[in-house]
Scaffold this motif. Structure first.
Motif, PDB file in Angstrom:
ATOM      1  N   GLU A   1       1.644 -64.271 -33.725  1.00  0.00           N
ATOM      2  CA  GLU A   1       0.368 -64.736 -34.252  1.00  0.00           C
ATOM      3  C   GLU A   1      -0.610 -64.955 -33.101  1.00  0.00           C
ATOM      4  N   GLY A   2      -1.723 -64.196 -33.116  1.00  0.00           N
ATOM      5  CA  GLY A   2      -2.727 -64.334 -32.072  1.00  0.00           C
ATOM      6  C   GLY A   2      -2.611 -63.355 -30.932  1.00  0.00           C
ATOM      7  N   ALA A   3      -1.572 -62.512 -30.906  1.00  0.00           N
ATOM      8  CA  ALA A   3      -1.374 -61.559 -29.801  1.00  0.00           C
ATOM      9  C   ALA A   3      -1.110 -60.165 -30.343  1.00  0.00           C
ATOM     10  N   MET A   4      -1.812 -59.180 -29.798  1.00  0.00           N
ATOM     11  CA  MET A   4      -1.736 -57.804 -30.277  1.00  0.00           C
ATOM     12  C   MET A   4      -1.648 -56.837 -29.094  1.00  0.00           C
ATOM     13  N   LEU A   5      -0.779 -55.828 -29.231  1.00  0.00           N
ATOM     14  CA  LEU A   5      -0.668 -54.743 -28.263  1.00  0.00           C
ATOM     15  C   LEU A   5      -1.343 -53.510 -28.854  1.00  0.00           C
ATOM     16  N   LEU A   6      -2.310 -52.964 -28.124  1.00  0.00           N
ATOM     17  CA  LEU A   6      -3.042 -51.776 -28.553  1.00  0.00           C
ATOM     18  C   LEU A   6      -2.597 -50.601 -27.673  1.00  0.00           C
ATOM     19  N   HIS A   7      -1.745 -49.753 -28.224  1.00  0.00           N
ATOM     20  CA  HIS A   7      -1.191 -48.643 -27.452  1.00  0.00           C
ATOM     21  C   HIS A   7      -2.277 -47.631 -27.107  1.00  0.00           C
ATOM     22  N   GLY A   8      -2.428 -47.330 -25.813  1.00  0.00           N
ATOM     23  CA  GLY A   8      -3.319 -46.255 -25.385  1.00  0.00           C
ATOM     24  C   GLY A   8      -4.790 -46.485 -25.676  1.00  0.00           C
ATOM     25  N   PHE A   9      -5.173 -47.732 -25.936  1.00  0.00           N
ATOM     26  CA  PHE A   9      -6.540 -48.006 -26.380  1.00  0.00           C
ATOM     27  C   PHE A   9      -7.579 -47.632 -25.325  1.00  0.00           C
ATOM     28  N   ALA A  10      -7.212 -47.742 -24.040  1.00  0.00           N
ATOM     29  CA  ALA A  10      -8.177 -47.476 -22.969  1.00  0.00           C
ATOM     30  C   ALA A  10      -8.267 -46.006 -22.594  1.00  0.00           C
ATOM     31  N   LEU A  11      -7.400 -45.165 -23.126  1.00  0.00           N
ATOM     32  CA  LEU A  11      -7.361 -43.766 -22.684  1.00  0.00           C
ATOM     33  C   LEU A  11      -8.662 -43.000 -22.921  1.00  0.00           C
ATOM     34  N   PRO A  12      -9.371 -43.191 -24.031  1.00  0.00           N
ATOM     35  CA  PRO A  12     -10.628 -42.450 -24.202  1.00  0.00           C
ATOM     36  C   PRO A  12     -11.677 -42.776 -23.147  1.00  0.00           C
ATOM     37  N   GLN A  13     -11.584 -43.954 -22.518  1.00  0.00           N
ATOM     38  CA  GLN A  13     -12.537 -44.362 -21.479  1.00  0.00           C
ATOM     39  C   GLN A  13     -11.961 -44.235 -20.070  1.00  0.00           C
ATOM     40  N   GLU A  14     -10.841 -43.519 -19.948  1.00  0.00           N
ATOM     41  CA  GLU A  14     -10.118 -43.470 -18.683  1.00  0.00           C
ATOM     42  C   GLU A  14     -11.015 -43.061 -17.504  1.00  0.00           C
TER      43      GLU A  14
ATOM     44  N   GLY B   1      -5.029 -64.637 -28.030  1.00  0.00           N
ATOM     45  CA  GLY B   1      -5.936 -65.762 -28.196  1.00  0.00           C
ATOM     46  C   GLY B   1      -5.434 -66.647 -29.313  1.00  0.00           C
ATOM     47  N   ALA B   2      -6.331 -67.478 -29.891  1.00  0.00           N
ATOM     48  CA  ALA B   2      -5.965 -68.393 -30.969  1.00  0.00           C
ATOM     49  C   ALA B   2      -4.759 -69.231 -30.538  1.00  0.00           C
ATOM     50  N   ARG B   3      -3.706 -69.297 -31.333  1.00  0.00           N
ATOM     51  CA  ARG B   3      -2.560 -70.138 -30.990  1.00  0.00           C
ATOM     52  C   ARG B   3      -1.785 -69.618 -29.778  1.00  0.00           C
ATOM     53  N   ALA B   4      -1.969 -68.328 -29.444  1.00  0.00           N
ATOM     54  CA  ALA B   4      -1.265 -67.746 -28.299  1.00  0.00           C
ATOM     55  C   ALA B   4      -2.059 -67.864 -26.997  1.00  0.00           C
ATOM     56  N   ARG B   5      -3.267 -68.395 -27.065  1.00  0.00           N
ATOM     57  CA  ARG B   5      -4.179 -68.373 -25.919  1.00  0.00           C
ATOM     58  C   ARG B   5      -3.585 -69.000 -24.657  1.00  0.00           C
ATOM     59  N   LEU B   6      -2.849 -70.090 -24.801  1.00  0.00           N
ATOM     60  CA  LEU B   6      -2.284 -70.793 -23.641  1.00  0.00           C
ATOM     61  C   LEU B   6      -0.796 -70.510 -23.441  1.00  0.00           C
ATOM     62  N   PHE B   7      -0.319 -69.432 -24.030  1.00  0.00           N
ATOM     63  CA  PHE B   7       1.085 -69.068 -23.825  1.00  0.00           C
ATOM     64  C   PHE B   7       1.314 -68.639 -22.367  1.00  0.00           C
ATOM     65  N   PHE B   8       2.459 -69.032 -21.835  1.00  0.00           N
ATOM     66  CA  PHE B   8       2.855 -68.545 -20.507  1.00  0.00           C
ATOM     67  C   PHE B   8       3.082 -67.039 -20.571  1.00  0.00           C
ATOM     68  N   HIS B   9       2.711 -66.353 -19.478  1.00  0.00           N
ATOM     69  CA  HIS B   9       2.877 -64.905 -19.422  1.00  0.00           C
ATOM     70  C   HIS B   9       3.023 -64.480 -17.970  1.00  0.00           C
ATOM     71  N   GLY B  10       3.533 -63.282 -17.769  1.00  0.00           N
ATOM     72  CA  GLY B  10       3.734 -62.775 -16.412  1.00  0.00           C
ATOM     73  C   GLY B  10       4.083 -61.300 -16.447  1.00  0.00           C
ATOM     74  N   VAL B  11       4.411 -60.750 -15.286  1.00  0.00           N
ATOM     75  CA  VAL B  11       4.750 -59.334 -15.145  1.00  0.00           C
ATOM     76  C   VAL B  11       5.983 -59.220 -14.258  1.00  0.00           C
ATOM     77  N   LEU B  12       7.008 -58.500 -14.741  1.00  0.00           N
ATOM     78  CA  LEU B  12       8.209 -58.270 -13.921  1.00  0.00           C
ATOM     79  C   LEU B  12       7.869 -57.336 -12.750  1.00  0.00           C
ATOM     80  N   PRO B  13       8.698 -57.339 -11.692  1.00  0.00           N
ATOM     81  CA  PRO B  13       8.421 -56.466 -10.545  1.00  0.00           C
ATOM     82  C   PRO B  13       8.228 -55.004 -10.960  1.00  0.00           C
ATOM     83  N   ILE B  14       7.199 -54.376 -10.402  1.00  0.00           N
ATOM     84  CA  ILE B  14       6.891 -52.981 -10.723  1.00  0.00           C
ATOM     85  C   ILE B  14       7.958 -52.071 -10.123  1.00  0.00           C
ATOM     86  N   LYS B  15       8.468 -51.171 -10.949  1.00  0.00           N
ATOM     87  CA  LYS B  15       9.506 -50.251 -10.498  1.00  0.00           C
ATOM     88  C   LYS B  15       8.900 -49.051  -9.772  1.00  0.00           C
ATOM     89  N   ALA B  16       9.709 -48.437  -8.905  1.00  0.00           N
ATOM     90  CA  ALA B  16       9.250 -47.275  -8.140  1.00  0.00           C
ATOM     91  C   ALA B  16       8.888 -46.133  -9.072  1.00  0.00           C
TER      92      ALA B  16
END
Length: 215
Positions: free
Chosen positions: A19-32, A181-196
């Motif tokens: 609730e409050g969080a959405m993944l948009l696959h490939g959304f930025a590709l048209p503006q790449e 955003g909304a209820r998810a706005r202050l959720f903890f988040h991060g990124v795992l180490p980038i793989k080669a």
């Protein structure tokens, strides 16, 4: 929903994470092309550099910003500033392509009135990561966060309101956008180490654009 199951499924353009969080696959590709051109313009004016936590630890990403305010970290703490703390120069203006993408992605995720005034640009090389944290330096938590992933794949972690809450692993590839955003706005988040690896355009790096209403 456990998005680990969807690592190889790109047929859907949208995935509700919670609730409050959405993944948009490939959304930025048209503006790449526009995005990559404008990223280069910004970093020529204000090159990314390594910042340090208030305790003096170096961050593994290099960072710059554009817009009315930029995010900085040093011995004085985490904060937004209208000027780069080191050079005292104003941040470059936010490119139109950035603003348009951020507002369109927010609208797609159900946030109609997002008006970002800051874009944090993080450059990840192989092995770089982002520890679990909350975005809480902004003044208005009713505004969402929009995060654009370019270059090498990454695994985004989204948890809950406590650092110890269970996290969901969300695979990201070039062009994916996460909005929370909304209820998810202050959720903890991060990124795992980038793989080669090597991206056809960006090579051995990941560029992340994070849009916020900071002021």
């Amino acid at each position: 929903m456990n998005l680990d199951l969807f690592a190889d499924n790109k047929t859907q353009t949208r995935e509700k994470i919670c609730e409050g969080a959405m993944l948009l696959h490939g959304f930025a590709l048209p503006q790449e092309s526009e995005l990559l051109r404008d990223i280069n313009t910004v970093i020529l004016i204000m090159p990314p550099r390594q910042m340090f936590t208030p305790s003096g630890l170096p961050m593994s990403v290099t960072t710059t910003s554009c817009g009315d305010a930029g995010w900085v970290s040093d011995a004085r703490g985490y904060r937004y500033s209208k000027r780069d703390a080191q050079s005292q120069q104003r941040w470059p203006a936010m490119p139109k392509s950035f603003f348009t993408l951020a507002t369109q992605a927010a609208r797609e995720a159900g946030f109609e009135n997002f008006l970002p005034d800051s874009c944090l640009i993080n450059r990840y090389t192989v092995g770089a990561k982002m520890s679990l944290h909350q975005d809480k330096d902004e003044k208005d938590f009713s505004q969402p966060i929009v995060s654009v992933s370019l270059g090498l794949p990454a695994t985004f972690l989204l948890g809950g309101l406590a650092r110890t809450d269970k996290t969901t692993k969300i695979p990201l590839t070039h062009g994916d956008v996460i909005v929370w955003g909304a209820r998810a706005r202050l959720f903890f988040h991060g990124v795992l180490p980038i793989k080669a690896g090597s991206h056809p355009i960006l090579g051995e790096q990941r560029i992340n654009l994070t849009f916020r209403k900071a002021l």
